[in-house]
Design a protein around this motif. Structure first.
Motif, PDB file in Angstrom:
ATOM      1  N   GLN A 292       0.843  -1.207   0.000  1.00  0.00           N
ATOM      2  CA  GLN A 292       0.000   0.000   0.000  1.00  0.00           C
ATOM      3  C   GLN A 292       0.879   1.258   0.000  1.00  0.00           C
ATOM      4  O   GLN A 292       0.646   2.203   0.749  1.00  0.00           O
ATOM      5  N   ASP A 294       1.378   3.891  -1.961  1.00  0.00           N
ATOM      6  CA  ASP A 294       0.840   5.221  -2.190  1.00  0.00           C
ATOM      7  C   ASP A 294       0.007   5.707  -1.005  1.00  0.00           C
ATOM      8  O   ASP A 294       0.069   6.884  -0.627  1.00  0.00           O
ATOM      9  N   GLU A 295      -0.764   4.801  -0.422  1.00  0.00           N
ATOM     10  CA  GLU A 295      -1.568   5.172   0.747  1.00  0.00           C
ATOM     11  C   GLU A 295      -0.673   5.502   1.933  1.00  0.00           C
ATOM     12  O   GLU A 295      -0.928   6.444   2.686  1.00  0.00           O
ATOM     13  N   LEU A 296       0.399   4.708   2.102  1.00  0.00           N
ATOM     14  CA  LEU A 296       1.353   4.985   3.176  1.00  0.00           C
ATOM     15  C   LEU A 296       1.998   6.352   2.980  1.00  0.00           C
ATOM     16  O   LEU A 296       2.120   7.137   3.936  1.00  0.00           O
ATOM     17  N   GLN A 297       2.394   6.665   1.768  1.00  0.00           N
ATOM     18  CA  GLN A 297       3.031   7.950   1.515  1.00  0.00           C
ATOM     19  C   GLN A 297       2.083   9.106   1.831  1.00  0.00           C
ATOM     20  O   GLN A 297       2.497  10.114   2.439  1.00  0.00           O
ATOM     21  N   GLU A 298       0.828   8.988   1.438  1.00  0.00           N
ATOM     22  CA  GLU A 298      -0.152  10.037   1.741  1.00  0.00           C
ATOM     23  C   GLU A 298      -0.349  10.190   3.242  1.00  0.00           C
ATOM     24  O   GLU A 298      -0.473  11.309   3.766  1.00  0.00           O
ATOM     25  N   TYR A 299      -0.386   9.067   3.943  1.00  0.00           N
ATOM     26  CA  TYR A 299      -0.559   9.131   5.392  1.00  0.00           C
ATOM     27  C   TYR A 299       0.644   9.816   6.043  1.00  0.00           C
ATOM     28  O   TYR A 299       0.486  10.673   6.925  1.00  0.00           O
ATOM     29  N   SER A 302       0.482  13.447   5.690  1.00  0.00           N
ATOM     30  CA  SER A 302      -0.476  14.065   6.624  1.00  0.00           C
ATOM     31  C   SER A 302       0.110  14.204   8.023  1.00  0.00           C
ATOM     32  O   SER A 302      -0.380  15.014   8.826  1.00  0.00           O
ATOM     33  N   PHE A 365       0.213   3.224  10.701  1.00  0.00           N
ATOM     34  CA  PHE A 365      -0.547   3.103   9.455  1.00  0.00           C
ATOM     35  C   PHE A 365      -0.951   1.657   9.214  1.00  0.00           C
ATOM     36  O   PHE A 365      -2.121   1.364   8.898  1.00  0.00           O
ATOM     37  N   TYR A 366      -0.002   0.721   9.336  1.00  0.00           N
ATOM     38  CA  TYR A 366      -0.330  -0.671   9.053  1.00  0.00           C
ATOM     39  C   TYR A 366      -1.195  -1.293  10.146  1.00  0.00           C
ATOM     40  O   TYR A 366      -2.021  -2.148   9.856  1.00  0.00           O
ATOM     41  N   SER A 369      -4.681  -0.279   9.162  1.00  0.00           N
ATOM     42  CA  SER A 369      -5.119  -0.523   7.777  1.00  0.00           C
ATOM     43  C   SER A 369      -6.045  -1.734   7.704  1.00  0.00           C
ATOM     44  O   SER A 369      -5.896  -2.695   8.454  1.00  0.00           O
TER      45      SER A 369
END
Length: 369
Positions: A292, A294-299, A302, A365-366, A369
């Motif tokens: 994940q 891209d989702e990790l990078q966005e998180y 933030s 994050f993980y 998730s």
């Protein structure tokens, strides 16, 4: 907490007085082009890299371009390299009219899969450009064996790997030539562009020295078509101040990488950087493979943590190289890496608390998730 991908401010404060003094000396003597600072840096970098000659040029991209020209790579020739690298590697090949021929990567080290090179060699192959990505040398012995067998030139793209070693030899003493970048983000970075070529071949060194000054030798007499690509004296002055600290900074990067490994080592969704047993990694980047991504990078963004994807689209699928005829699926390990890699904040001055914050956010994050 805010964690940038790179922060040079503390390094500058530490060196500020010496840098200003060095720049003031250049201003006072008013020798701005190919002066004593460039000569000193050429001498120090070539010696450090186990090479006899250093030729300062405008940037790392020009180092690749001028190396190819000096090695007589031209239109109709083929040059084997990796598709998982910065554009400059293949761009230099194309600019001399040659054809980039891409091989897949080793998924553990992100460097060229040396087992695939021989199958790409044809009667038109002139050179191999291994890229020492993220600060780790490519396995060079198989490449050098092939180069000897097929009479090929080997140009090391060591833009990210000054100080890295393979079997005890430093990047820069392994190929026909080697190319360094002094872009500000590099382990030895200027305050603008800069680059250098090192070699043990006196004829190549002389040829590159001519090519960087419009092909002029003696001055105002031109027997070849050259370029204006000289390492700036002011940038060389800055690099001369920084150079004595470089090995210490590399050691700190390695310590920071070990701490990241400790913090993230039990996380099954992340694959940590793999160091080849015969290499000394200098961690220009600390790059993980992440589920994940891209989702990790966005998180992380933030949470005020800056990360970078080096690189999101492989060279063989770039529109500018459509004419080469590659399609998705041709280099599967490269394409997977482009979807999964993520470079975390890495610089000598990053604090343990910053690294702990980065790791806690990744773990969080993980967990959620």
């Amino acid at each position: 907490m805010k964690v940038p991908i790179l922060d040079l401010s503390e390094q500058y404060r530490f060196l500020e007085r010496d840098i200003h003094r060095s720049l003031s000396e250049v201003m006072s003597n008013s020798r701005f082009i190919l002066g004593e600072n460039v000569k000193r840096l050429e001498r120090d970098i070539s010696r450090f890299s186990g090479s006899e000659f250093g030729i300062g040029v405008g940037n790392g991209s020009d180092a690749l371009h001028l190396s190819l020209l000096a090695c007589d790579v031209k239109a109709g020739d083929e040059v084997i390299t990796t598709a998982f690298t910065f554009f400059a590697t293949a761009g230099a090949i194309a600019r001399v009219g040659a054809k980039p021929v891409f091989v897949d990567i080793n998924p553990d080290t992100f460097n060229m899969d040396v087992q695939q090179i021989e199958n790409k060699i044809t009667s038109r192959t002139k050179a191999i450009i291994p890229v020492h990505l993220y600060g780790q040398c490519t396995e060079m012995d198989p490449i050098l064996d092939l180069a000897s067998q097929y009479n090929l030139v080997v140009i090391e793209d060591a833009a990210q790997a000054i100080g890295a070693t393979y079997k005890g030899k430093r990047a820069g003493e392994l190929g026909t030539t080697a190319c360094f970048s002094f872009f500000p983000t590099k382990n030895l970075g200027a305050y603008g562009d800069g680059g250098m070529i090192v070699t043990n071949d006196p004829q190549l060194a002389d040829k590159i020295g001519v090519l960087r000054v419009h092909g002029s030798k003696p001055k105002y007499y031109h027997h070849v078509l050259g370029y204006n690509s000289r390492l700036d004296e002011l940038q060389a002055a800055i690099l001369n101040v920084k150079f004595p600290y470089m090995e210490r900074w590399i050691a700190l990067r390695q310590e920071k990488a070990s701490f990241y490994n400790h913090l993230l080592g039990e996380l099954r969704q992340v694959i940590l950087p793999q160091v080849h047993s015969e290499c000394n990694h200098v961690f220009h980047q600390y790059t993980i493979k992440a589920q994940q991504r891209d989702e990790l990078q966005e998180y992380l963004k933030s949470q005020n943590i800056e990360t970078v994807v080096y690189y999101p689209k492989p060279l063989h699928l770039q529109p500018v190289f459509d004419y080469l005829g590659y399609q998705e699926g041709d280099l599967p390990n490269t394409e997977i890496a482009c979807r999964e890699v993520l470079s975390l904040p890495m610089y000598p001055e990053i604090s343990e608390s910053q690294q702990e914050y980065v790791a806690s956010c990744i773990l969080g994050f993980y967990r959620n998730s």
